[in-house]
Design an enzyme around this catalytic site. Structure first.
Site, PDB file in Angstrom:
ATOM      1  N   ASN A 185       0.844  -1.203   0.000  1.00  0.00           N
ATOM      2  CA  ASN A 185       0.000   0.000   0.000  1.00  0.00           C
ATOM      3  C   ASN A 185       0.879   1.252   0.000  1.00  0.00           C
ATOM      4  O   ASN A 185       0.904   2.043   0.935  1.00  0.00           O
ATOM      5  CB  ASN A 185      -0.987  -0.009   1.170  1.00  0.00           C
ATOM      6  CG  ASN A 185      -0.332  -0.312   2.497  1.00  0.00           C
ATOM      7  OD1 ASN A 185       0.792  -0.793   2.551  1.00  0.00           O
ATOM      8  ND2 ASN A 185      -1.025  -0.027   3.586  1.00  0.00           N
TER       9      ASN A 185
ATOM     10  N   ASN B 227      -6.406  -0.503  12.200  1.00  0.00           N
ATOM     11  CA  ASN B 227      -7.380  -1.263  11.408  1.00  0.00           C
ATOM     12  C   ASN B 227      -6.839  -2.660  11.126  1.00  0.00           C
ATOM     13  O   ASN B 227      -5.819  -2.776  10.464  1.00  0.00           O
ATOM     14  CB  ASN B 227      -7.660  -0.528  10.092  1.00  0.00           C
ATOM     15  CG  ASN B 227      -8.866  -1.104   9.371  1.00  0.00           C
ATOM     16  OD1 ASN B 227      -9.684  -1.773   9.965  1.00  0.00           O
ATOM     17  ND2 ASN B 227      -8.958  -0.828   8.083  1.00  0.00           N
TER      18      ASN B 227
ATOM     19  N   ASP C 250       2.222  -5.501  11.485  1.00  0.00           N
ATOM     20  CA  ASP C 250       1.319  -4.495  10.905  1.00  0.00           C
ATOM     21  C   ASP C 250       1.834  -3.089  11.208  1.00  0.00           C
ATOM     22  O   ASP C 250       1.101  -2.206  11.647  1.00  0.00           O
ATOM     23  CB  ASP C 250      -0.113  -4.684  11.407  1.00  0.00           C
ATOM     24  CG  ASP C 250      -1.136  -4.025  10.477  1.00  0.00           C
ATOM     25  OD1 ASP C 250      -0.786  -3.760   9.313  1.00  0.00           O
ATOM     26  OD2 ASP C 250      -2.269  -3.778  10.913  1.00  0.00           O
TER      27      ASP C 250
ATOM     28  N   HIS D 174       3.037   6.921  10.899  1.00  0.00           N
ATOM     29  CA  HIS D 174       2.389   8.177  10.515  1.00  0.00           C
ATOM     30  C   HIS D 174       3.079   9.326  11.241  1.00  0.00           C
ATOM     31  O   HIS D 174       3.713   9.121  12.278  1.00  0.00           O
ATOM     32  CB  HIS D 174       0.897   8.162  10.871  1.00  0.00           C
ATOM     33  CG  HIS D 174       0.112   7.140  10.108  1.00  0.00           C
ATOM     34  ND1 HIS D 174      -0.161   7.269   8.762  1.00  0.00           N
ATOM     35  CD2 HIS D 174      -0.435   5.963  10.492  1.00  0.00           C
ATOM     36  CE1 HIS D 174      -0.854   6.217   8.353  1.00  0.00           C
ATOM     37  NE2 HIS D 174      -1.027   5.408   9.381  1.00  0.00           N
TER      38      HIS D 174
ATOM     39  N   PHE E 222      -5.416   5.389  10.379  1.00  0.00           N
ATOM     40  CA  PHE E 222      -5.300   4.145  11.132  1.00  0.00           C
ATOM     41  C   PHE E 222      -3.837   3.713  11.208  1.00  0.00           C
ATOM     42  O   PHE E 222      -3.063   3.953  10.283  1.00  0.00           O
ATOM     43  CB  PHE E 222      -6.074   3.025  10.415  1.00  0.00           C
ATOM     44  CG  PHE E 222      -7.566   3.145  10.486  1.00  0.00           C
ATOM     45  CD1 PHE E 222      -8.265   2.688  11.594  1.00  0.00           C
ATOM     46  CD2 PHE E 222      -8.287   3.705   9.432  1.00  0.00           C
ATOM     47  CE1 PHE E 222      -9.649   2.777  11.659  1.00  0.00           C
ATOM     48  CE2 PHE E 222      -9.676   3.788   9.482  1.00  0.00           C
ATOM     49  CZ  PHE E 222     -10.355   3.333  10.601  1.00  0.00           C
ATOM     50  N   GLY E 223      -3.457   3.042  12.285  1.00  0.00           N
ATOM     51  CA  GLY E 223      -2.153   2.372  12.337  1.00  0.00           C
ATOM     52  C   GLY E 223      -1.196   2.888  13.382  1.00  0.00           C
ATOM     53  O   GLY E 223      -1.216   4.066  13.745  1.00  0.00           O
TER      54      GLY E 223
END
Length: 335
Positions: free
Chosen positions: A4, A187, A214, A218, A232-233
């Site tokens: 992604n 998420n 995961d 950010h 998310f994350g």
């Protein structure tokens, strides 16, 4: 490394650029996923055969589920033909309201947050596993968080399907009641106590196979937004082992160190076909970490190597500090 990223690694040309960058700049071994569908749009499958020629045998539309059953069926048939592994973040957006940011539970509703129900994850997983039963391709379920998903994987394994599932450190350690703000927003979201117990038991019983990170960095500015608007994350690469060792091996004595190493290293290496690494053994790649298990330390996000510092675990005390990292027998990092 999940796909992604921009540009999406959906073609041979883009993937060659990534592999060149990895060759030039990576300090550790990096294995990139390619996407299942072009640009993760869920409309058109990629050419798995051409990407496999580059050594890419892992495909994911991480962050989004493949919405169309017909497209997923076409993708799985091609995956079976080319003997590649799908690693899927399942998410049926029909179950998810705009601005949803946490697990759909009474605790979160009382805080005024919009919830994501477990069915958002589990229903698409059930659909995928039914397709796997018909097609017989290899399938891995990413970051399982819901008890319904554990049950679906149990059924698939009982049927003898070539499926596996993973959990993350944060889903093993935290629940909906722990959420305090955007640094607890990920998420899939942190779910109920019942869900957390189900994934711990699922891991211990072998329904779930391994622990993944995961890791989602950010900026501080992004995470300073409101709960609805923050991305998310959380980052996880530098905290997963210390946190899990401290909670489940050192404190609870529920797991052994060998079990944790198996779930975080050996099993993932074997599931993803990296048979020359993942354990300390003659003839294997000497990719090692040295860990101090004797002294208590604090997680300090300001000292992370990652550019992302977004973690709910800053300043948490741990009884496992990673002190050196070796790749192919050469020291590449010392704390």
């Amino acid at each position: 490394a999940m796909p992604n990223v921009l540009p999406f690694p959906s073609s041979e040309e883009v993937m060659k650029d990534y592999l060149d960058l990895i060759q030039k700049e990576a300090i550790v071994h990096v294995y990139p996923f390619a996407t299942i569908t072009k640009n993760e749009a869920g409309q058109e499958i990629v050419d798995y055969a051409s990407l496999k020629k580059l050594g890419i045998e892992w495909f994911s539309d991480d962050g989004v589920g493949v919405a169309s059953k017909e497209i997923m069926k076409e993708a799985m048939l091609s995956a079976k033909e080319n003997d590649v592994l799908f690693s899927c973040h399942t998410e049926d957006m029909n179950y998810r309201a705009p601005n949803a940011s946490v697990h759909a539970s009474k605790i979160n509703e009382e805080k005024g947050w919009i919830g994501i129900p477990s069915a958002c994850e589990s229903e698409q997983l059930i659909r995928d596993l039914e397709l796997v039963q018909d097609i017989g391709n290899r399938y891995h379920a990413c970051h399982i968080s819901a008890k319904e998903s554990v049950k679906a994987l149990q059924k698939a394994k009982d049927q003898g399907l070539d499926v596996s599932g993973e959990v993350t450190a944060h889903h093993l350690l935290l629940e909906d009641k722990d959420v305090q703000g955007p640094n607890w927003k990920m998420n899939p979201p942190l779910r109920s106590h019942e869900d957390r117990m189900a994934i711990i038991q699922g891991l211990e019983s072998g329904v779930l196979d391994l622990i993944a990170n995961d890791h989602a960095p950010h900026t501080a500015e992004e995470k300073a937004r409101s709960m609805e608007k923050a991305p998310f994350g959380i980052v996880s690469l530098e905290t997963s082992f210390p946190l899990l060792y401290t909670e489940f091996v050192w404190k609870q004595k529920r797991w052994t160190l060998a079990q944790l190493v198996n779930w975080m290293s050996t099993t993932p290496a074997y599931r993803f076909g990296l048979f020359d690494r993942g354990e300390i053994k003659e003839g294997k790649k000497a990719d090692l970490i040295l860990v101090d298990l004797e002294h208590e330390t604090k997680i300090d996000a300001s000292k992370f190597e990652s550019m992302g510092k977004n973690t709910p675990f800053d300043q948490q005390k741990v009884h496992a500090q990673i002190v050196e990292t070796y790749v192919d027998g050469q020291r590449v990092w010392k704390g």
